[in-house]
Design a protein around this motif. Structure first.
Motif, PDB file in Angstrom:
ATOM      1  N   HIS A   1     -30.235  23.454 -36.356  1.00 14.87           N
ATOM      2  CA  HIS A   1     -29.466  24.409 -35.577  1.00 14.87           C
ATOM      3  C   HIS A   1     -30.428  25.338 -34.854  1.00 14.87           C
ATOM      4  N   ILE A   2     -30.351  25.339 -33.572  1.00 19.33           N
ATOM      5  CA  ILE A   2     -31.345  26.093 -32.819  1.00 19.33           C
ATOM      6  C   ILE A   2     -30.703  27.040 -31.816  1.00 19.33           C
ATOM      7  N   GLY A   3     -29.384  27.078 -31.783  1.00 20.86           N
ATOM      8  CA  GLY A   3     -28.701  27.995 -30.873  1.00 20.86           C
ATOM      9  C   GLY A   3     -28.583  27.428 -29.473  1.00 20.86           C
ATOM     10  N   ALA A   4     -29.299  26.360 -29.252  1.00 29.10           N
ATOM     11  CA  ALA A   4     -29.254  25.706 -27.954  1.00 29.10           C
ATOM     12  C   ALA A   4     -29.837  24.321 -28.124  1.00 29.10           C
ATOM     13  N   TYR A   5     -29.432  23.397 -27.297  1.00 30.06           N
ATOM     14  CA  TYR A   5     -30.032  22.072 -27.384  1.00 30.06           C
ATOM     15  C   TYR A   5     -30.044  21.413 -26.013  1.00 30.06           C
ATOM     16  N   GLN A   6     -30.820  20.374 -25.923  1.00 33.93           N
ATOM     17  CA  GLN A   6     -30.945  19.662 -24.661  1.00 33.93           C
ATOM     18  C   GLN A   6     -30.456  18.232 -24.835  1.00 33.93           C
ATOM     19  N   VAL A   7     -29.746  17.735 -23.833  1.00 33.09           N
ATOM     20  CA  VAL A   7     -29.374  16.320 -23.854  1.00 33.09           C
ATOM     21  C   VAL A   7     -29.919  15.682 -22.582  1.00 33.09           C
ATOM     22  N   GLU A   8     -29.946  14.380 -22.586  1.00 33.53           N
ATOM     23  CA  GLU A   8     -30.441  13.671 -21.421  1.00 33.53           C
ATOM     24  C   GLU A   8     -29.376  12.710 -20.947  1.00 33.53           C
ATOM     25  N   ASN A   9     -29.117  12.714 -19.660  1.00 32.66           N
ATOM     26  CA  ASN A   9     -28.138  11.804 -19.089  1.00 32.66           C
ATOM     27  C   ASN A   9     -28.777  11.144 -17.867  1.00 32.66           C
ATOM     28  N   ASN A  10     -28.901   9.822 -17.912  1.00 30.54           N
ATOM     29  CA  ASN A  10     -29.559   9.093 -16.824  1.00 30.54           C
ATOM     30  C   ASN A  10     -30.922   9.688 -16.479  1.00 30.54           C
ATOM     31  N   GLY A  11     -31.668  10.040 -17.520  1.00 28.07           N
ATOM     32  CA  GLY A  11     -33.013  10.560 -17.308  1.00 28.07           C
ATOM     33  C   GLY A  11     -33.071  12.017 -16.874  1.00 28.07           C
ATOM     34  N   LYS A  12     -31.912  12.663 -16.769  1.00 32.95           N
ATOM     35  CA  LYS A  12     -31.903  14.078 -16.370  1.00 32.95           C
ATOM     36  C   LYS A  12     -31.461  14.946 -17.540  1.00 32.95           C
ATOM     37  N   LYS A  13     -32.193  16.038 -17.733  1.00 33.17           N
ATOM     38  CA  LYS A  13     -31.895  16.902 -18.870  1.00 33.17           C
ATOM     39  C   LYS A  13     -30.878  17.983 -18.539  1.00 33.17           C
ATOM     40  N   ILE A  14     -30.113  18.337 -19.563  1.00 31.61           N
ATOM     41  CA  ILE A  14     -29.183  19.471 -19.464  1.00 31.61           C
ATOM     42  C   ILE A  14     -29.377  20.307 -20.721  1.00 31.61           C
ATOM     43  N   THR A  15     -29.478  21.620 -20.566  1.00 30.54           N
ATOM     44  CA  THR A  15     -29.597  22.499 -21.730  1.00 30.54           C
ATOM     45  C   THR A  15     -28.250  23.155 -21.996  1.00 30.54           C
ATOM     46  N   PHE A  16     -27.761  22.983 -23.220  1.00 33.90           N
ATOM     47  CA  PHE A  16     -26.520  23.643 -23.621  1.00 33.90           C
ATOM     48  C   PHE A  16     -26.852  24.821 -24.497  1.00 33.90           C
ATOM     49  N   LEU A  17     -26.181  25.905 -24.200  1.00 30.62           N
ATOM     50  CA  LEU A  17     -26.409  27.117 -24.963  1.00 30.62           C
ATOM     51  C   LEU A  17     -25.203  27.329 -25.850  1.00 30.62           C
ATOM     52  N   ASP A  18     -25.484  27.337 -27.133  1.00 39.52           N
ATOM     53  CA  ASP A  18     -24.435  27.616 -28.099  1.00 39.52           C
ATOM     54  C   ASP A  18     -24.596  29.096 -28.404  1.00 39.52           C
ATOM     55  N   THR A  19     -23.604  29.890 -28.096  1.00 41.32           N
ATOM     56  CA  THR A  19     -23.776  31.322 -28.285  1.00 41.32           C
ATOM     57  C   THR A  19     -23.003  31.772 -29.510  1.00 41.32           C
TER      58      THR A  19
ATOM     59  N   ASN B   1     -25.344  12.040 -27.873  1.00 44.17           N
ATOM     60  CA  ASN B   1     -26.588  11.931 -27.129  1.00 44.17           C
ATOM     61  C   ASN B   1     -27.798  11.752 -28.034  1.00 44.17           C
ATOM     62  N   VAL B   2     -27.572  11.813 -29.336  1.00 44.61           N
ATOM     63  CA  VAL B   2     -28.689  11.696 -30.267  1.00 44.61           C
ATOM     64  C   VAL B   2     -28.987  10.213 -30.488  1.00 44.61           C
ATOM     65  N   SER B   3     -30.209   9.819 -30.196  1.00 37.62           N
ATOM     66  CA  SER B   3     -30.555   8.425 -30.436  1.00 37.62           C
ATOM     67  C   SER B   3     -30.844   8.260 -31.928  1.00 37.62           C
ATOM     68  N   SER B   4     -30.752   7.035 -32.404  1.00 34.01           N
ATOM     69  CA  SER B   4     -30.835   6.818 -33.846  1.00 34.01           C
ATOM     70  C   SER B   4     -32.134   7.377 -34.434  1.00 34.01           C
ATOM     71  N   GLY B   5     -33.205   7.318 -33.651  1.00 32.80           N
ATOM     72  CA  GLY B   5     -34.490   7.799 -34.131  1.00 32.80           C
ATOM     73  C   GLY B   5     -34.521   9.296 -34.408  1.00 32.80           C
TER      74      GLY B   5
ATOM     75  N   ALA C   1     -19.820  17.239 -30.065  1.00 26.16           N
ATOM     76  CA  ALA C   1     -19.545  15.882 -29.581  1.00 26.16           C
ATOM     77  C   ALA C   1     -20.595  15.459 -28.557  1.00 26.16           C
ATOM     78  N   ILE C   2     -20.921  16.368 -27.646  1.00 29.18           N
ATOM     79  CA  ILE C   2     -21.917  16.043 -26.615  1.00 29.18           C
ATOM     80  C   ILE C   2     -23.260  15.786 -27.275  1.00 29.18           C
TER      81      ILE C   2
ATOM     82  N   ARG D   1     -35.877  22.376 -12.603  1.00 28.73           N
ATOM     83  CA  ARG D   1     -35.741  22.553 -14.059  1.00 28.73           C
ATOM     84  C   ARG D   1     -34.316  22.176 -14.462  1.00 28.73           C
ATOM     85  N   PRO D   2     -34.110  21.845 -15.737  1.00 30.48           N
ATOM     86  CA  PRO D   2     -32.758  21.481 -16.172  1.00 30.48           C
ATOM     87  C   PRO D   2     -31.796  22.660 -16.049  1.00 30.48           C
ATOM     88  N   PRO D   3     -30.519  22.384 -15.759  1.00 36.57           N
ATOM     89  CA  PRO D   3     -29.540  23.465 -15.729  1.00 36.57           C
ATOM     90  C   PRO D   3     -29.264  23.963 -17.146  1.00 36.57           C
TER      91      PRO D   3
END
Ligand code: GDP
Ligand code: MG
Length: 370
Positions: A116-134, A104-108, A99-100, A79-81
């Protein structure tokens, strides 16, 4: 497996097993002496007999697996970190998160950036990372107080022009206490007079020694403002994730943590949750704190409606009866009746303890340690 057998509960409650079995029948439970009972039932029994019980459950104790199946190693999938950014005020946490996300947001998905969801996911080289904004660290503090861990990796942001400050030390202590791997992001390197090496030097005092100085802490120099070093930071996160092999079983009833919740004028109570294991689906019956409900709709961090969400996915849900609290554990049950009865028991036990009753342990306490 249950919390204890009928025989053991009888002993605990200083009753004969036959009395306990009779009482169970009045509660609609048909049981033999060796049958295992779950914690709720034991607590209800104690309440029925008017016996004060105290149940202590250690965080590592798996007795609460009574409400879910124990995972087979073979059922665990990668699972993503889940990453949390911590550090001293004004050192650039929010700027870095933004900034991250924006790079990471594609134009689409440009519209998603306002979500604003308190957390978001980005993808880097096909691998996901979940960032938690607290936000306000409210959820984070609540969850920590409850002994539940939702973060895998801590990024400690230190501004290169300011160096190690009190909240930097606090963040390091929190991360260490939670035994999280730490990545140091030395920020604001674009600023004239910034001195990344001085930050490294200062941090050695706290046991964070960079690899080039013989330690094992990963340092990345970044400028959140100029969007410098972000790619390297993401790569380092994925490296740490790869080493730790974060896994969860996606094929079971979901468990999640409430990150934030509020009352929305149009949609009613809305909660943003992070799925910890299992897969959350529209239509699922759940308990969150003292509330229950059935998932009416789920919206992801890109602002899109989705039908299901797996481990490490941040998701916004509607269909709650009330607004839960940040940090509340969120669990799916087999049906709404069960969810409702658990939520009701939990609010009753909570009210009792608020009224100073003898019931010292509430179901809420138990759930806190999941
Ligand atoms: P937080 O309190 O840690 O969330 O810090 P913020 O993200 O709100 O940033 C505090 C201030 O530092 C803001 O004015 C940012 O514009 C500024 N800032 C953040 N990152 C950088 C950076 O990399 N370089 C410069 N020059 N300023 C930055
Ligand atoms: Mg901030």
């Amino acid at each position: 497996r249950g919390a204890m057998t009928v025989g053991e509960s009888a002993k605990l409650l200083h009753k004969d097993a036959s009395e306990v079995i009779k009482k169970l029948i009045t509660m609609g439970v048909m049981a033999t002496i060796n049958q295992e009972l779950d914690i709720e039932t034991v607590l209800l029994l104690a309440a029925e007999f008017g016996v004060e019980v105290e149940v202590k459950i250690a965080v590592e104790d798996d007795r609460f697996e009574t409400v879910e199946e124990v995972d087979d190693e073979a059922d665990l999938k990668s699972r993503p970190p889940v990453v949390t950014i911590m550090g001293h005020v004004d050192h650039g946490k929010t700027t870095l998160l933004d900034a991250i996300r924006s790079s990471n947001v594609s134009s689409g998905e440009a519209g998603g950036i306002t979500q604003h969801i308190g957390a978001y996911q980005v993808e880097n080289n096909g691998k996901k990372i979940t960032f938690l904004d607290t936000p306000g660290h409210e959820a984070f503090t609540a969850m920590r107080a409850r002994g539940s861990q939702i973060t895998d990796i801590a990024i400690i942001v230190v501004a290169a022009d300011d160096g190690v400050m009190p909240q930097t030390v606090e963040a390091i202590n929190h991360a260490k206490a939670a035994e999280l791997p730490i990545i140091v992001a030395v920020n604001k390197i674009d600023k004239p007079g910034s001195d990344p090496d001085k930050v490294k030097q200062e941090l050695t005092e706290y046991g964070l020694v960079p690899e080039e100085w013989g330690g094992d802490t990963i340092f990345v120099n970044v400028s959140a403002k100029q969007k410098m070093g972000l790619e390297e930071l993401l790569e380092m996160i994925l490296l740490v994730a790869e080493m730790n092999e974060y896994k969860a079983n996606p094929d079971k009833r979901a468990r999640a943590a409430v990150i934030e919740a509020e009352l929305d004028k149009g949609r009613g109570p809305v909660a943003r949750v992070l799925v910890q294991h299992g897969t959350l689906r529209v239509g699922d019956a759940f308990v969150a704190g003292n509330c229950f409900g059935r998932i009416r709709a789920m919206v992801n961090d890109k602002g899109r409606r989705v039908k299901e969400a797996g481990p490490s996915t941040p998701i916004e849900i509607t269909g709650l009866t009330e607004v839960p609290q940040a940090g509340d554990p969120f669990m799916v049950f087999e049906d709404e009746r069960k969810a409702r009865s658990i939520a009701e028991k939990r609010s009753i036990t909570q009210r009792q303890s608020e009224m100073g009753s003898n019931v010292r342990v509430t179901l809420d306490d138990l759930f806190q340690h999941i």
